[in-house]
Write a protein that holds these residues in place. Structure first.
Motif, short mmCIF file in Angstrom:
data_model
loop_
_atom_site.label_atom_id
_atom_site.label_comp_id
_atom_site.label_asym_id
_atom_site.label_seq_id
_atom_site.Cartn_x
_atom_site.Cartn_y
_atom_site.Cartn_z
N LEU A 151 60.72 49.53 0.51
CA LEU A 151 59.92 50.39 -0.37
C LEU A 151 60.82 51.09 -1.37
O LEU A 151 60.50 51.18 -2.56
CB LEU A 151 59.15 51.41 0.46
CG LEU A 151 58.33 52.44 -0.31
CD1 LEU A 151 57.28 51.76 -1.17
CD2 LEU A 151 57.68 53.44 0.64
N GLY A 152 61.98 51.58 -0.92
CA GLY A 152 62.91 52.23 -1.82
C GLY A 152 63.44 51.30 -2.89
O GLY A 152 63.64 51.71 -4.05
N PHE A 153 63.64 50.04 -2.53
CA PHE A 153 64.10 49.08 -3.53
C PHE A 153 63.05 48.88 -4.62
O PHE A 153 63.37 48.84 -5.81
CB PHE A 153 64.44 47.74 -2.88
CG PHE A 153 65.01 46.75 -3.85
CD1 PHE A 153 66.38 46.67 -4.02
CD2 PHE A 153 64.20 45.92 -4.60
CE1 PHE A 153 66.93 45.79 -4.95
CE2 PHE A 153 64.73 45.03 -5.52
CZ PHE A 153 66.10 44.96 -5.69
N SER A 154 61.79 48.77 -4.23
CA SER A 154 60.73 48.59 -5.22
C SER A 154 60.65 49.79 -6.15
O SER A 154 60.42 49.65 -7.36
CB SER A 154 59.38 48.36 -4.53
OG SER A 154 58.91 49.53 -3.89
N GLU A 155 60.86 50.99 -5.61
CA GLU A 155 60.84 52.19 -6.45
C GLU A 155 62.01 52.19 -7.43
O GLU A 155 61.85 52.54 -8.61
CB GLU A 155 60.89 53.43 -5.55
CG GLU A 155 59.64 53.61 -4.71
CD GLU A 155 59.74 54.75 -3.73
OE1 GLU A 155 58.69 55.16 -3.20
OE2 GLU A 155 60.85 55.26 -3.50
N ALA A 156 63.19 51.80 -6.96
CA ALA A 156 64.35 51.73 -7.83
C ALA A 156 64.12 50.72 -8.96
O ALA A 156 64.50 50.96 -10.11
CB ALA A 156 65.59 51.35 -7.03
N VAL A 165 73.51 48.17 -10.74
CA VAL A 165 73.12 49.54 -10.42
C VAL A 165 73.28 50.39 -11.68
O VAL A 165 74.37 50.52 -12.22
CB VAL A 165 73.97 50.11 -9.27
CG1 VAL A 165 73.56 51.56 -8.98
CG2 VAL A 165 73.82 49.25 -8.02
N VAL A 166 72.17 50.97 -12.15
CA VAL A 166 72.17 51.80 -13.34
C VAL A 166 72.22 53.28 -12.96
O VAL A 166 72.85 54.08 -13.63
CB VAL A 166 70.92 51.51 -14.21
CG1 VAL A 166 70.87 52.42 -15.43
CG2 VAL A 166 70.91 50.04 -14.63
N ASP A 223 68.91 46.96 -12.63
CA ASP A 223 68.47 45.77 -13.35
C ASP A 223 68.64 44.59 -12.42
O ASP A 223 69.65 44.48 -11.71
CB ASP A 223 69.32 45.56 -14.61
CG ASP A 223 69.03 46.60 -15.68
OD1 ASP A 223 67.91 47.10 -15.71
OD2 ASP A 223 69.95 46.90 -16.47
N VAL A 224 67.64 43.70 -12.41
CA VAL A 224 67.65 42.57 -11.48
C VAL A 224 67.58 41.27 -12.26
O VAL A 224 66.70 41.10 -13.12
CB VAL A 224 66.48 42.65 -10.48
CG1 VAL A 224 66.49 41.44 -9.56
CG2 VAL A 224 66.53 43.93 -9.68
#
Length: 472
Positions: free
Chosen positions: A101-106, A86-87, A113-114
C-alpha cells in the motif's frame, strides 16, 4: 544468493535524477524534519535494501537512490528489468510501514519514478514469498515503537491530504467514457483470434487496432446472454447495471425485458439516457436499489439472473443472502443464473482481506470471493434448487483488457475534462496523482491476473430439474 552491485550510472533507457536535483530534494526534505525522523529514514532505507538483497530471487531490480547511487538486485539482468528512481526519501518510510500500500502511495505522489510498472508488479508477485518472509521478520521488531512518530508527522503533510482525497473521489461518467469501449462495460472482455487473442496487442506485427475492445466486449455480452439461455420475451434480473450495456443488448438483440439494479445515481442517469437513445425504455427498467431491497413482486418473476463483476462488493458475510434472493426471484423451472467476479484462488482466499491499494483507493470494503465459496453459498442458500452447470476462468483475458483501458485513458483523458466534475483536480499535483492512481490500477491488476494471483470466474447455475441443453 542474489547479486548486488553498485554504481553511479543508470543503464538506458532510464535516467537518474541529476546530482543537483537529488541533493535539492534531500536537503529541502531534511530541513523540514526533526533529526529523529531523519534517523528513521536512514534506518528504513538500510532495512529495506537488506530485505531486497535477500528476497529477490527472480528477476532484477535497479534502484537509483536520491543521492545518485545505483544498486542492482537479482541474479540476471534482462529486457524486463525494473527500474525505480527515489525522488523523495519519504518513500522508504511508506514501504517500511505500509508495504505494498505504501508503494502505491509513493507512486501516486511522485515520490518515485518507475520504469515499467507492469514489470514491477510481476517482480513483486514472483518474489512475494521472500518479500513477505523477510519484511515481517525485519519490520515487526520496530514498527510498533516508531509508528507513532511516523503517523504524527506524515499525517499532517499536504501529500497525505492529497492521498486522503484520492480515496474519496466519486467516479465520474466522463472518466469511464475516456477508457471504456462504446458499450461501457467495466469488466473483462473476451478476446478471440479475430483480435489476435489475449496477446494480440503486444505481439510484433499485430495490434492493437481500432475497434478491438468493442468487438471483445460485444463477444463477452453475447457469451453471457447465451449462457443465460435467454429467449425473446424472457425477463432478466441484473444486479449491477453499470451503464446499461448488457441490458441494452439483451433487449435489442435477444428480445428480452430487463430489470437492472444500481446504487449509483450517475450510472442510473447515463444508463437511462443510453436506453432512451436506443428506443428501449419500454423494455428496460433501471432501479436505484440495493439488491437486499428487491420488492415482493419480484418473487418467481424472472427467467434469468445475471450479475457481471458486482459480487466483489457483496462481502463474504452476505453471499448466503445474495443467493437466497436470487433463488427468490427466479422461476422454479427453466431458469438460469450467470454470475462473474474477480476471485482469489482457493489457496489464497480468506473471508478477512486486509487493506491494500484496491481496498484503500479503488473499492473500499471490497472482498474477492473464491469460486468454491460462491458455489457452496449458492447451493446452501437455494437449498439445493440450483445445479452447477458451468465454471469458466476468464483471467487470461483480463491483462489485455486492462492494457487497452490504459491506452485509452492516456489518449482521451484531459485535465479540463475531469476537473469539470472535480474542481480540486484543477491543481496539477492532484491531477497527476489521480491519473497515476488509474495507471497503477491497470498495471497492478494486470500483473495479478497474468501471474495467477487473482482469477476471474464465471459460474452458471440451472434449476435442479432442468436439462443442461436440448439434447433429445
Amino acid at each position: 544468493m542474489p547479486s548486488v552491485s553498485q554504481s553511479t550510472c543508470v543503464p538506458a533507457p532510464f535516467t537518474a535524477p541529476s546530482a543537483s536535483k537529488a541533493l535539492k530534494t534531500t536537503s529541502i526534505f531534511a530541513l523540514s524534519l526533526p533529526s529523529p525522523y531523519a534517523w528513521l529514514i536512514s534506518f528504513a532505507r538500510t532495512s529495506i535494501t537488506s530485505v531486497l538483497n535477500e528476497a529477490i530471487r527472480t528477476g532484477t531490480l535497479t534502484l537509483s537512490d536520491s543521492d545518485g547511487t545505483c544498486t542492482y538486485y537479482g541474479k540476471e539482468r534482462n529486457v524486463n528489468d525494473v527500474h525505480i528512481t527515489v525522488v523523495n526519501d519519504t518513500f522508504w518510510l511508506r514501504i517500511m510501514f505500509s508495504g505494498d500500500l505504501g508503494f502505491s502511495e509513493a507512486y501516486m505522489l511522485g515520490d518515485i519514478d518507475v520504469g515499467g510498472t507492469q514489470n514491477l508488479k510481476s517482480l513483486w508477485l514472483d518474489n512475494q514469498a521472500g518479500m513477505e518472509e523477510t519484511l515481517s521478520s525485519t519490520f515487526a521488531k520496530v514498527s510498533a515503537a516508531v509508528s507513532g512518530l511516523y503517523n504524527s508527522f506524515l499525517g499532517q503533510t499536504k501529500s497525505q491530504a492529497r492521498l486522503n482525497a484520492m480515496a474519496s473521489y466519486d467516479q465520474s461518467n466522463e472518466l469511464f467514457k475516456a477508457f471504456l469501449s462504446d458499450e461501457m462495460m467495466y469488466s473483462c472482455a473476451l478476446w478471440s483470434d479475430a483480435e489476435g487473442g489475449v496477446r494480440g496487442d503486444v505481439e510484433p506485427g499485430m495490434g492493437p487496432t481500432p475497434g478491438d475492445l468493442e468487438a471483445a466486449q460485444r463477444r463477452k455480452i453475447h457469451h453471457v446472454l447465451r449462457k443465460a439461455r435467454v429467449r425473446p420475451g424472457h425477463r432478466i434480473l441484473e444486479f449491477g447495471s453499470g451503464w446499461g450495456g448488457l441490458a441494452i443488448e439483451a433487449a435489442r438483440t435477444f428480445g428480452c425485458e430487463v430489470d437492472t439494479l444500481t446504487l449509483s445515481i450517475e450510472q442510473k442517469k447515463l444508463a437511462e439516457e443510453r436506453i432512451k437513445a436506443a428506443g428501449l425504455q419500454d423494455r428496460i427498467r433501471v432501479h436505484l436499489m440495493d439488491y437486499r431491497e428487491i420488492p415482493a413482486e419480484f418473487e418467481k418473476a424472472f427467467d434469468a439472473f445475471i450479475s457481471i463483476e458486482m459480487l466483489e462488493h457483496v462481502g463474504s458475510k452476505h453471499y448466503h443472502q445474495y443467493f437466497k434472493l436470487v433463488d427468490f426471484a427466479l422461476k422454479s423451472r427453466n431458469a438460469t443464473v450467470v454470475v462473474s467476479s474477480s476471485t482469489f484462488p482457493e489457496s489464497k482466499y480468506t473471508g478477512y482481506q486486509p487493506e491494500d491499494f484496491m481496498r484503500r483507493y479503488m473499492w473500499p470494503n471490497s472482498c474477492l470471493p473464491s469460486a468454491t465459496v460462491l458455489i457452496t453459498s449458492a447451493q446452501s442458500a437455494s437449498q439445493g434448487r440450483f445445479t452447477l452447470e458451468g465454471v469458466e476462468n476468464h483471467a487470461a483475458h483480463y491483462p489485455r483488457t486492462l492494457r487497452e483501458w490504459g491506452r485509452r485513458l492516456e489518449k482521451n483523458l484531459t485535465q479540463d475534462l475531469i476537473s469539470k466534475e472535480h474542481p480540486s483536480l484543477r491543481d496539477s499535483q492532484n491531477y497527476d496523482a489521480f491519473v497515476k492512481k488509474w495507471q497503477y490500477l491497470f498495471a497492478y491488476a494486470g500483473a495479478g491476473f497474468a501471474k495467477g494471483y487473482i482469477t476471474c470466474h464465471m459460474l452458471t447455475f440451472i434449476r435442479q430439474d432442468d436439462t443442461p441443453e436440448l439434447c433429445d
